[in-house]
Every structure is written in C-alpha cells, then in structure tokens.
Design a protein around this motif. Structure first.
Motif, PDB file in Angstrom:
ATOM      1  N   VAL A  89      37.806  43.995  44.807  1.00 24.90           N
ATOM      2  CA  VAL A  89      38.986  43.794  43.959  1.00 24.90           C
ATOM      3  C   VAL A  89      39.707  42.513  44.369  1.00 24.90           C
ATOM      4  O   VAL A  89      40.180  42.386  45.506  1.00 24.90           O
ATOM      5  N   PHE A  90      39.799  41.563  43.430  1.00 24.89           N
ATOM      6  CA  PHE A  90      40.591  40.347  43.598  1.00 24.89           C
ATOM      7  C   PHE A  90      41.886  40.539  42.791  1.00 24.89           C
ATOM      8  O   PHE A  90      41.866  40.476  41.551  1.00 24.89           O
ATOM      9  N   GLU A  91      42.963  40.813  43.501  1.00 24.32           N
ATOM     10  CA  GLU A  91      44.224  41.170  42.840  1.00 24.32           C
ATOM     11  C   GLU A  91      44.692  40.075  41.888  1.00 24.32           C
ATOM     12  O   GLU A  91      44.561  38.882  42.159  1.00 24.32           O
ATOM     13  N   ASP A  92      45.260  40.558  40.769  1.00 20.08           N
ATOM     14  CA  ASP A  92      45.886  39.676  39.768  1.00 20.08           C
ATOM     15  C   ASP A  92      44.914  38.674  39.159  1.00 20.08           C
ATOM     16  O   ASP A  92      45.314  37.582  38.724  1.00 20.08           O
ATOM     17  N   THR A  93      43.632  39.017  39.127  1.00 19.66           N
ATOM     18  CA  THR A  93      42.639  38.161  38.463  1.00 19.66           C
ATOM     19  C   THR A  93      41.698  39.060  37.664  1.00 19.66           C
ATOM     20  O   THR A  93      41.723  40.275  37.786  1.00 19.66           O
ATOM     21  N   GLY A  94      40.844  38.413  36.877  1.00 12.96           N
ATOM     22  CA  GLY A  94      39.790  39.145  36.181  1.00 12.96           C
ATOM     23  C   GLY A  94      38.446  38.992  36.859  1.00 12.96           C
ATOM     24  O   GLY A  94      37.402  39.122  36.209  1.00 12.96           O
ATOM     25  N   LEU A  95      38.457  38.715  38.165  1.00 11.73           N
ATOM     26  CA  LEU A  95      37.231  38.402  38.913  1.00 11.73           C
ATOM     27  C   LEU A  95      36.703  39.575  39.727  1.00 11.73           C
ATOM     28  O   LEU A  95      35.695  39.430  40.430  1.00 11.73           O
ATOM     29  N   SER A  96      37.354  40.735  39.697  1.00 11.01           N
ATOM     30  CA  SER A  96      36.875  41.886  40.470  1.00 11.01           C
ATOM     31  C   SER A  96      35.442  42.220  40.047  1.00 11.01           C
ATOM     32  O   SER A  96      35.128  42.283  38.853  1.00 11.01           O
ATOM     33  N   THR A  97      34.568  42.436  41.034  1.00 14.23           N
ATOM     34  CA  THR A  97      33.143  42.587  40.737  1.00 14.23           C
ATOM     35  C   THR A  97      32.466  43.542  41.718  1.00 14.23           C
ATOM     36  O   THR A  97      32.913  43.704  42.867  1.00 14.23           O
ATOM     37  N   GLY A  98      31.388  44.122  41.230  1.00 12.45           N
ATOM     38  CA  GLY A  98      30.551  44.954  42.095  1.00 12.45           C
ATOM     39  C   GLY A  98      29.368  44.187  42.644  1.00 12.45           C
ATOM     40  O   GLY A  98      28.529  44.760  43.356  1.00 12.45           O
ATOM     41  N   VAL A  99      29.253  42.896  42.324  1.00 14.01           N
ATOM     42  CA  VAL A  99      28.156  42.048  42.787  1.00 14.01           C
ATOM     43  C   VAL A  99      28.607  41.316  44.042  1.00 14.01           C
ATOM     44  O   VAL A  99      29.512  40.461  43.980  1.00 14.01           O
ATOM     45  N   LYS A 100      27.996  41.626  45.184  1.00 17.32           N
ATOM     46  CA  LYS A 100      28.415  41.041  46.450  1.00 17.32           C
ATOM     47  C   LYS A 100      28.252  39.520  46.458  1.00 17.32           C
ATOM     48  O   LYS A 100      29.056  38.787  47.036  1.00 17.32           O
ATOM     49  N   GLU A 101      27.210  39.030  45.808  1.00 15.01           N
ATOM     50  CA  GLU A 101      26.969  37.586  45.745  1.00 15.01           C
ATOM     51  C   GLU A 101      28.165  36.859  45.137  1.00 15.01           C
ATOM     52  O   GLU A 101      28.621  35.822  45.652  1.00 15.01           O
ATOM     53  N   PHE A 102      28.668  37.394  44.041  1.00 18.22           N
ATOM     54  CA  PHE A 102      29.809  36.748  43.366  1.00 18.22           C
ATOM     55  C   PHE A 102      31.072  36.875  44.213  1.00 18.22           C
ATOM     56  O   PHE A 102      31.890  35.935  44.284  1.00 18.22           O
ATOM     57  N   ALA A 103      31.278  38.017  44.857  1.00 16.15           N
ATOM     58  CA  ALA A 103      32.471  38.207  45.686  1.00 16.15           C
ATOM     59  C   ALA A 103      32.496  37.214  46.832  1.00 16.15           C
ATOM     60  O   ALA A 103      33.542  36.609  47.140  1.00 16.15           O
ATOM     61  N   ARG A 115      39.710  43.024  48.498  1.00 15.44           N
ATOM     62  CA  ARG A 115      39.574  44.269  49.220  1.00 15.44           C
ATOM     63  C   ARG A 115      38.523  45.108  48.513  1.00 15.44           C
ATOM     64  O   ARG A 115      38.294  44.951  47.303  1.00 15.44           O
ATOM     65  N   THR A 116      37.907  45.991  49.247  1.00 21.15           N
ATOM     66  CA  THR A 116      36.842  46.829  48.688  1.00 21.15           C
ATOM     67  C   THR A 116      37.384  48.214  48.371  1.00 21.15           C
ATOM     68  O   THR A 116      38.055  48.831  49.207  1.00 21.15           O
ATOM     69  N   VAL A 117      37.121  48.663  47.149  1.00 21.78           N
ATOM     70  CA  VAL A 117      37.597  49.971  46.695  1.00 21.78           C
ATOM     71  C   VAL A 117      36.395  50.784  46.224  1.00 21.78           C
ATOM     72  O   VAL A 117      35.617  50.324  45.380  1.00 21.78           O
ATOM     73  N   ALA A 118      36.220  51.993  46.786  1.00 23.32           N
ATOM     74  CA  ALA A 118      35.154  52.890  46.347  1.00 23.32           C
ATOM     75  C   ALA A 118      35.517  53.444  44.976  1.00 23.32           C
ATOM     76  O   ALA A 118      36.563  54.089  44.817  1.00 23.32           O
ATOM     77  N   THR A 119      34.653  53.170  43.980  1.00 21.13           N
ATOM     78  CA  THR A 119      34.985  53.496  42.597  1.00 21.13           C
ATOM     79  C   THR A 119      33.914  54.405  41.994  1.00 21.13           C
ATOM     80  O   THR A 119      32.715  54.137  42.144  1.00 21.13           O
ATOM     81  N   VAL A 136      31.455  53.198  15.912  1.00 19.73           N
ATOM     82  CA  VAL A 136      32.172  52.303  16.823  1.00 19.73           C
ATOM     83  C   VAL A 136      31.940  50.903  16.282  1.00 19.73           C
ATOM     84  O   VAL A 136      30.798  50.467  16.136  1.00 19.73           O
ATOM     85  N   HIS A 137      32.996  50.189  15.998  1.00 26.02           N
ATOM     86  CA  HIS A 137      32.848  48.933  15.278  1.00 26.02           C
ATOM     87  C   HIS A 137      32.580  47.746  16.191  1.00 26.02           C
ATOM     88  O   HIS A 137      31.895  46.808  15.777  1.00 26.02           O
ATOM     89  N   TRP A 138      33.111  47.769  17.395  1.00 22.64           N
ATOM     90  CA  TRP A 138      32.702  46.743  18.355  1.00 22.64           C
ATOM     91  C   TRP A 138      32.778  47.260  19.787  1.00 22.64           C
ATOM     92  O   TRP A 138      33.597  48.114  20.120  1.00 22.64           O
ATOM     93  N   LEU A 139      31.865  46.734  20.599  1.00 26.24           N
ATOM     94  CA  LEU A 139      31.782  47.043  22.017  1.00 26.24           C
ATOM     95  C   LEU A 139      31.769  45.724  22.770  1.00 26.24           C
ATOM     96  O   LEU A 139      30.945  44.855  22.494  1.00 26.24           O
ATOM     97  N   LYS A 140      32.691  45.562  23.720  1.00 26.85           N
ATOM     98  CA  LYS A 140      32.733  44.352  24.550  1.00 26.85           C
ATOM     99  C   LYS A 140      32.440  44.757  25.995  1.00 26.85           C
ATOM    100  O   LYS A 140      33.024  45.736  26.509  1.00 26.85           O
ATOM    101  N   ILE A 141      31.535  44.000  26.646  1.00 25.75           N
ATOM    102  CA  ILE A 141      31.185  44.281  28.045  1.00 25.75           C
ATOM    103  C   ILE A 141      31.426  43.015  28.860  1.00 25.75           C
ATOM    104  O   ILE A 141      30.757  42.000  28.676  1.00 25.75           O
ATOM    105  N   ASP A 142      32.413  43.096  29.759  1.00 25.39           N
ATOM    106  CA  ASP A 142      32.756  41.974  30.646  1.00 25.39           C
ATOM    107  C   ASP A 142      32.945  42.573  32.038  1.00 25.39           C
ATOM    108  O   ASP A 142      34.056  42.982  32.406  1.00 25.39           O
ATOM    109  N   VAL A 143      31.850  42.631  32.800  1.00 26.82           N
ATOM    110  CA  VAL A 143      31.879  43.328  34.092  1.00 26.82           C
ATOM    111  C   VAL A 143      31.443  42.428  35.244  1.00 26.82           C
ATOM    112  O   VAL A 143      30.946  42.906  36.271  1.00 26.82           O
ATOM    113  N   GLU A 144      31.592  41.136  35.092  1.00 25.23           N
ATOM    114  CA  GLU A 144      31.375  40.167  36.174  1.00 25.23           C
ATOM    115  C   GLU A 144      30.001  40.334  36.856  1.00 25.23           C
ATOM    116  O   GLU A 144      29.900  40.520  38.058  1.00 25.23           O
ATOM    117  N   GLY A 145      28.951  40.249  36.014  1.00 24.39           N
ATOM    118  CA  GLY A 145      27.594  40.235  36.561  1.00 24.39           C
ATOM    119  C   GLY A 145      26.837  41.539  36.445  1.00 24.39           C
ATOM    120  O   GLY A 145      25.620  41.576  36.706  1.00 24.39           O
TER     121      GLY A 145
END
Length: 426
Positions: A89-103, A115-119, A136-145
């Motif tokens: 979790v990168f606070e106050d950003t849209g960069l939180s990710t489950g991909v360690k490489e990106f983190a 910080r790491t949060v068990a989700t 369902v008319h639209w589906l958006k997927i933005d999950v940082e990798g």
C-alpha cells in the motif's frame, strides 16, 4: 444534464459516448480507488447509474462507502484463486500493488514508502456470482500489474460486460504490457477497439454496434466538461490556474473586506463623535438655561428686596397721606370729567350721615340733643329723614314689611327706627 468527466485519461468520456443511450446502467469498477479523483464511475453515478466497486486499500474503501452509500463496495483483491494477497500500500496514491517487482521499483526509483497489508483475495467468478445473467454495461480493471490474474478468475460465459477496459502499461511508464490479458479477452469473443495510451478497450462480440463510438479520441463534439479534479497534467494545469484565480479572488475579497471594515469603523467613529457633540451641545444648552434662570431669580429677588425696602422706608410711610390725597384727587378729577362728581359726593355725604347717626344713637344724651335740635328745624328733620330712609315708599300704616327691615344693614335699620319714633311723637 451536462456530463462532467472525472477520469484521469478520459476513459469515462469514451464509455459515455458508447453507452449514453442506456438509462440507469450497471458497471463494475475493479481498482476503483478514490470515489471522485480519477474516478471512471463518478460521472455515471451522477447520471443515475449504479454498480460494484472493488477496492482493497482500506482508506479508499471507506471513502467509497461514504460517497456511495447506495452501492456495493468489496474491500478485497481479485485474482485467479481465493487466498490472501500481500498488498503493498502506497498511501494517497493509485500505485498500491500486489506485484513485488513494481513495489520495489516505486521504492527505489521514486523514493515512495509503502506498507504491506494482508488482503483477502477471491476470483471474479465468486465475487460477482450475484450478477450471473444480469447485464453489466462496462467493466474496468486497473490493478497495477495483476490484470491478467484477475481475468483468469473470470467466467466469460456467465458474466459478459458489454465493454471491458484494462490498464495496458507498466505503472508510471509508457511501456505496454497487455498480451496475456488480451489473449484471454480475445478467446472470450471480445474485440479490441481503442487504445488511449494507457488503457485498451474491448467490446463483446454480441455488441459490435458499439464499435463506431471508438473511431476517434475524445473531442469537442462529445460536449463534456472537465471536473478539474483528475491527476493528469492537463487537469493539474487547470487546477493550478483555478487556484491562482481563487487566490486572486480571495485577496480581492480580503482587501474589499478590510476596506469595508475600515469604512464601517470610520462611520461608527463619526457617529460617535456626532453623538458626543450633540450631547455636549445639549449639556451646554441646559447649563445656559439654568444660568439664565438663576440670573432671573436673582434679579427678581433684588427687585423684591428693593420694593420691600421702599415699602418699609420712613419716606414711604410719611408720604402715605399725600398719596391718599393724590389718589382722592385723581378720583375726583375722573368723576368730574365723567359727570359723576355730584352723585358721588351725595353718596359719600349720605354714608357719613348714616355713620354719624348710628354713633349718635348709641349715646342717649347725644340722641336726645339731636332730636331736640331736629324738632326746632323741621325742614332739616325732613331732609335727613328722606336721605336716611330707604328708597321704597313705606307701606300703608307707616310700617315697612318685615322682610324689608331684615334686608337693611344694622346701621340703616337703627337710624330708620329712631327717626320713626321721633316722627311718632310729633
């Protein structure tokens, strides 16, 4: 109602162009993040659409619940299997990710702390089971990798959004990375129709009529407005310009307020001074009137004192007979001028005679002598009796009525009775 765009890269504009003919549609926003800033769903929500939000970051999930109390917010991560995801979790950003490489890249190259949060983690087929068979008319997927992992947990035969939008670049770069996700979509009978530099848009085969809406990028003919709240440079410039304008306006308001307060203070001061002047003038007028009254009282007292001194002086008492004679002379002169002198003298002679007669009657010796003299001079006797008798003639029998006698003064009645007695002895 004007369509206001909140999304980062006009994703909501493109979706609205294709779906604005659908009343009260349904969406799924995976990786929804902030309910307003960079939100793809906010504009649709304002137009009566409702949907489901998937947001694993606790802070953003809470914000979504507060802003969208009538929508479903799933605070979890999606993947191809159920389990626990170590979310960076990168606070106050849209960069939180489950991909360690990106983190690690965000931490080392950009100096961002996390910080790491068990989700909790579920596959899409399980999380959206309640939507089976519903449009369902639209589906958006933005999950940082993790877009490909999310799609692997999807049952494309049960849930078929009309349009699917997936983020297709490596976070914080222009490097595209979408091939695994696109293979899944193509196998599920979806067709790629548009790339905006950040996201790729796909349309279900059964809704190919929507394809024409993606023939051009957002433009003036879309008739939309920017909220100015997105994180893009374009909106950031708008925000900075807006803030500058607001600061300028705020300064203008501050100056005007200060001037208004100064003017108000001056007006109050003038009013206070005027009030003080009026009160001072009124006090002076009262003092002047009081002084005038005191002066008049002193003058009156002085005149009264002088008058009392004159009235009690020896000269005033000595000249009293002279003033009486002067008064008598003035009265006689006035009576003479008005023809009242003779009648006045007669009245005074009669009055004097009555007084003398009364005095004589009180002394037997004088009374006897007067009667003797009067007998010797009958004309005088008759004259005196006529003068002293009351005007009305005596009734028959030589006596006056009792009411006439009672109406006489004591002196007149005594003289009358004495004369009557003398007349009876003649």
């Amino acid at each position: 109602m004007t369509f206001i765009s909140y999304a980062q890269n006009f994703e909501d504009v493109m979706l609205w162009r294709a779906l604005k003919h659908v009343p009260a549609g349904r969406y799924i926003d995976v990786g929804a993040q902030d309910p307003v800033v960079d939100s793809v769903s906010k504009a649709f929500y304002e137009h009566g659409w409702r949907g489901i939000h998937v947001e694993p970051v606790p802070r953003y999930a809470d914000m979504l619940r507060r802003d969208r109390p009538d929508e479903t917010v799933l605070q979890l991560a999606l993947s191809d299997e159920a389990g626990i995801l170590e979310l960076n979790v990168f606070e106050d950003t849209g960069l939180s990710t489950g991909v360690k490489e990106f983190a690690d890249s965000h931490r080392t190259q950009h100096g961002l702390a996390h910080r790491t949060v068990a989700t909790p983690m579920l596959p899409m087929r399980t999380a959206f089971a309640s939507l089976a068979g519903q449009p369902v008319h639209w589906l958006k997927i933005d999950v940082e990798g993790l877009e490909e992992a999310v799609l692997r947990g999807w049952d494309s035969e049960v849930l078929r959004p009309w349009i699917i939008v997936i983020e297709a670049t490596v976070p914080m770069s222009t490097e595209v990375r979408y091939q695994g996700a696109e293979d899944i979509l193509l196998d599920a009978r979806y067709e790629f129709v548009y790339f905006d530099g950040l996201n790729r848009f796909y349309i279900a085969a059964e809704h190919s009529e929507l394809k024409a809406a993606f023939s051009s990028p957002p433009n003036v003919f879309d008739g939309v407005r920017l909220s100015g709240l997105a994180n893009s440079e374009l909106c950031r410039g708008l925000l900075e310009a807006h803030r500058a304008e607001m600061d300028k306006l705020g300064e203008t308001i501050r100056v005007q307020r200060s001037e208004a307060l100064e003017a108000l203070a001056e007006a109050r001061a003038q009013a206070q001074r005027r009030q003080s002047e009026i009160e001072a003038q009124a006090q002076r007028d009262v003092q002047t009137a009081s002084a005038a009254l005191q002066l008049a009282e002193l003058q009156r007292s002085a005149v009264q004192h002088r008058l009392d001194a004159v009235l009690h002086s020896s000269s005033w008492q000595i000249t009293a007979p002279m003033r009486s004679v002067g008064t008598l002379c003035r009265r006689l002169l006035s009576a003479f001028r008005e023809g009242r002198l003779t009648s006045g003298i007669k009245r005074r002679i009669k009055s004097g005679l009555r007084i003398c007669a009364l005095a004589v009657m009180r002394h037997p010796t004088l009374k006897s002598g007067l009667l003797t003299v009067l007998k010797l001079v009958p004309p005088l006797h008759r004259r005196l009796r006529a003068m002293l008798a009351p005007p009305p003639a005596a009734p028959q029998g030589g006596s006056l009525p009792g009411d006439t006698l009672s109406a006489m003064s004591p002196a007149t009645r005594a003289v009358y009775l004495a004369l009557k007695a003398a007349n009876g002895r003649e």
